[in-house]
Each structure stands twice: as C-alpha cells, then as structure tokens.
Write a protein that holds these residues in place. Structure first.
Motif, mmCIF file in Angstrom:
data_model
loop_
_atom_site.group_PDB
_atom_site.id
_atom_site.type_symbol
_atom_site.label_atom_id
_atom_site.label_comp_id
_atom_site.label_asym_id
_atom_site.label_seq_id
_atom_site.Cartn_x
_atom_site.Cartn_y
_atom_site.Cartn_z
ATOM 1 N N THR A 180 -72.151 -14.906 -100.372
ATOM 2 C CA THR A 180 -70.697 -14.877 -100.570
ATOM 3 C C THR A 180 -69.965 -14.184 -99.417
ATOM 4 N N ASP A 181 -70.689 -13.534 -98.500
ATOM 5 C CA ASP A 181 -70.082 -12.867 -97.347
ATOM 6 C C ASP A 181 -69.746 -13.831 -96.220
ATOM 7 N N PHE A 182 -70.321 -15.030 -96.229
ATOM 8 C CA PHE A 182 -70.284 -15.876 -95.038
ATOM 9 C C PHE A 182 -68.878 -16.125 -94.499
ATOM 10 N N ASP A 183 -67.951 -16.565 -95.332
ATOM 11 C CA ASP A 183 -66.607 -16.888 -94.844
ATOM 12 C C ASP A 183 -65.930 -15.664 -94.222
ATOM 13 N N THR A 184 -66.116 -14.516 -94.829
ATOM 14 C CA THR A 184 -65.540 -13.289 -94.288
ATOM 15 C C THR A 184 -66.141 -12.970 -92.930
ATOM 16 N N LEU A 185 -67.455 -13.075 -92.805
ATOM 17 C CA LEU A 185 -68.115 -12.768 -91.533
ATOM 18 C C LEU A 185 -67.678 -13.739 -90.437
ATOM 19 N N TRP A 186 -67.541 -15.008 -90.782
ATOM 20 C CA TRP A 186 -67.108 -15.990 -89.782
ATOM 21 C C TRP A 186 -65.687 -15.673 -89.309
ATOM 22 N N ARG A 187 -64.799 -15.320 -90.234
ATOM 23 C CA ARG A 187 -63.422 -14.973 -89.843
ATOM 24 C C ARG A 187 -63.414 -13.728 -88.943
ATOM 25 N N ILE A 188 -64.251 -12.756 -89.263
ATOM 26 C CA ILE A 188 -64.347 -11.563 -88.424
ATOM 27 C C ILE A 188 -64.808 -11.937 -87.024
ATOM 28 N N ASP A 189 -65.803 -12.821 -86.923
ATOM 29 C CA ASP A 189 -66.300 -13.245 -85.610
ATOM 30 C C ASP A 189 -65.194 -13.929 -84.808
ATOM 31 N N GLN A 190 -64.377 -14.742 -85.473
ATOM 32 C CA GLN A 190 -63.271 -15.426 -84.792
ATOM 33 C C GLN A 190 -62.244 -14.433 -84.268
ATOM 34 N N GLU A 191 -62.029 -13.350 -85.010
ATOM 35 C CA GLU A 191 -61.072 -12.327 -84.589
ATOM 36 C C GLU A 191 -61.627 -11.429 -83.491
ATOM 37 N N CYS A 192 -62.940 -11.221 -83.487
ATOM 38 C CA CYS A 192 -63.552 -10.303 -82.531
ATOM 39 C C CYS A 192 -63.758 -10.907 -81.149
ATOM 40 N N PHE A 193 -63.957 -12.205 -81.089
ATOM 41 C CA PHE A 193 -64.308 -12.827 -79.822
ATOM 42 C C PHE A 193 -63.407 -14.012 -79.516
ATOM 43 N N PRO A 194 -63.123 -14.237 -78.223
ATOM 44 C CA PRO A 194 -62.282 -15.375 -77.849
ATOM 45 C C PRO A 194 -63.035 -16.700 -77.997
ATOM 46 N N ALA A 195 -62.274 -17.783 -78.002
ATOM 47 C CA ALA A 195 -62.887 -19.118 -78.013
ATOM 48 C C ALA A 195 -63.846 -19.209 -76.829
ATOM 49 N N GLY A 196 -64.981 -19.845 -77.069
ATOM 50 C CA GLY A 196 -65.998 -19.946 -76.030
ATOM 51 C C GLY A 196 -67.064 -18.879 -76.167
ATOM 52 N N ILE A 197 -66.737 -17.798 -76.869
ATOM 53 C CA ILE A 197 -67.716 -16.745 -77.132
ATOM 54 C C ILE A 197 -67.953 -16.629 -78.631
ATOM 55 N N SER A 198 -66.891 -16.791 -79.431
ATOM 56 C CA SER A 198 -67.059 -16.746 -80.890
ATOM 57 C C SER A 198 -67.882 -17.946 -81.346
ATOM 58 N N TYR A 199 -68.511 -17.806 -82.493
ATOM 59 C CA TYR A 199 -69.386 -18.856 -83.017
ATOM 60 C C TYR A 199 -68.640 -19.822 -83.930
ATOM 61 N N SER A 200 -69.092 -21.061 -83.914
ATOM 62 C CA SER A 200 -68.622 -22.017 -84.920
ATOM 63 C C SER A 200 -69.296 -21.633 -86.237
ATOM 64 N N GLN A 201 -68.816 -22.198 -87.348
ATOM 65 C CA GLN A 201 -69.457 -21.914 -88.632
ATOM 66 C C GLN A 201 -70.918 -22.341 -88.620
ATOM 67 N N ALA A 202 -71.202 -23.501 -88.031
ATOM 68 C CA ALA A 202 -72.583 -24.000 -87.986
ATOM 69 C C ALA A 202 -73.480 -23.076 -87.167
ATOM 70 N N GLU A 203 -72.973 -22.594 -86.027
ATOM 71 C CA GLU A 203 -73.768 -21.686 -85.196
ATOM 72 C C GLU A 203 -74.061 -20.380 -85.927
ATOM 73 N N LEU A 204 -73.020 -19.782 -86.506
ATOM 74 C CA LEU A 204 -73.223 -18.514 -87.196
ATOM 75 C C LEU A 204 -74.174 -18.678 -88.375
ATOM 76 N N ARG A 205 -74.023 -19.740 -89.118
ATOM 77 C CA ARG A 205 -74.905 -20.005 -90.258
ATOM 78 C C ARG A 205 -76.361 -20.147 -89.789
ATOM 79 N N ALA A 206 -76.556 -20.855 -88.678
ATOM 80 C CA ALA A 206 -77.921 -21.052 -88.142
ATOM 81 C C ALA A 206 -78.530 -19.721 -87.715
ATOM 82 N N TYR A 207 -77.741 -18.853 -87.070
ATOM 83 C CA TYR A 207 -78.273 -17.550 -86.660
ATOM 84 C C TYR A 207 -78.609 -16.672 -87.863
ATOM 85 N N ILE A 208 -77.754 -16.682 -88.862
ATOM 86 C CA ILE A 208 -78.004 -15.877 -90.058
ATOM 87 C C ILE A 208 -79.266 -16.340 -90.776
#
Length: 195
Positions: A32-60
């Motif tokens: 249940t944390d996934f959407d929150t973590l993805w939004r945090i990643d989008q806020e922390c890193f610029p486009a090109g460095i932040s992960y897509s949902q598929a990338e973040l899910r694959a790493y997790i």
C-alpha cells in the motif's frame, strides 16, 4: 510488531548528535506504500533521473532487494527537564496513520550491495531521516554478509555528494551520460566492516 525495524529512543547526553531526536521509525515496505513512494521519487528527482512507476516497481521487487520506509511518528517536541534540551520521543510502535518521510531501496548480491535510491521529502531533509534510512539499510546489508555497498548520484547533486561523503562513501568512478537526461553520474562505494 515484526515490521518495525528501528526506533530511536531518547538519549541523555550533554552534546547532541546528528540523529538525536529524529521522530521517525523505519519499517519494511508494504504494498500500500507504492503510490506514495513513487510520488516522493517524482518530487525528489528531476525528469530523467526520477523513476517511472514500472522502473520503481521492478527495483522494489528485484531479486535480493528490499525497501525500507521512514514513517513520522507524529510525536510532539518535548523538553528534557534535566538538561533543557528538546528531543522528540519515538514510541515502540509505528502508528498506522504515520506519514512517510522517505524511503530507501537497496539490493544485496553476494559480497557486494547496491543502494538503488534514497528519497527524503523536502520537509524532512536535514533532520536525520536520510541518515536513519541509510544506516538501517547498511545494517541489513552487513547482516546479510555484504562486505561493500555502491551507489550512484548525479555529478551536479552536491547535497547528495556531501551526504554520502559524511557517511564514509568515496567516489570510485564516473559514468558519462548515465542518466536519460544526459547527466553524468559518480559511483561511490563504502566498505561495510563489522560493527
């Protein structure tokens, strides 16, 4: 309570240390944390460095990977009557409604390990949350038999470079045009000696 990995408890000493009073607990990732973590990643890193949902899910979900989440306990600032120092006291359990202050994704691969990402929300930066997450991940990697850990950061991310150097990481190489936006990355490494 199995999901609770680390809770800071009040410390009584004259001189404050870097992580004293961090009102966060570290626990394992829950689906249940996934959407929150993805939004945090989008806020922390610029486009090109932040992960897509598929990338973040694959790493997790990756083999040998784990994700730790820092949850704000919401404990008000209290004053130690003996010293007059303000400290935040963390309870022994993480409230279900605690807000996420950051997360780390890491993977163990035999003797070496890799920190994939460490993300801390803007309002929790410079409060020790990143250090707490990194230490918890290093402890888990050390316990799994990893002797060293590597990570990458953008060459222009000076605050990250300062943070990692403060925690004993050294630059070992440069990856030209590592990120999809063309920015170079520095690879850093730390030996995980036994405590």
């Amino acid at each position: 309570m199995d999901h609770l990995l680390h809770v800071l408890r009040p410390r009584h000493r004259a001189a404050p240390r870097y992580n004293d009073g961090v009102p966060f607990s570290i626990r394992d990732f829950q689906a249940t944390d996934f959407d929150t973590l993805w939004r945090i990643d989008q806020e922390c890193f610029p486009a090109g460095i932040s992960y897509s949902q598929a990338e973040l899910r694959a790493y997790i979900r990756g083999r040998g990977s784990f994700t730790l989440v820092a949850v704000d306990n919401g404990i008000p600032l209290m004053t130690d009557s003996n010293s007059g120092n303000s400290q935040r006291y963390s309870p022994a359990i993480t409230p279900a409604n605690g807000s996420v202050g950051g997360f780390i994704v890491a993977e163990a691969g035999g003797r070496s390990a890799h920190v994939i990402t460490i993300d801390v929300i803007k309002t929790a930066r410079r409060s020790g949350v990143g250090s707490l997450l990194l230490q918890a991940a290093e402890d888990r990697l050390r316990a799994s038999g990893c002797g060293s850990v590597e990570l990458e950061t953008a060459v222009d991310n000076l605050s990250a470079l300062s943070f990692y150097k403060r925690h004993g990481y050294s630059v070992i190489k440069t990856f030209p045009r590592y990120y999809s936006n063309g920015v170079d990355a520095l690879a850093l490494e730390k030996e995980l000696s036994e405590k």
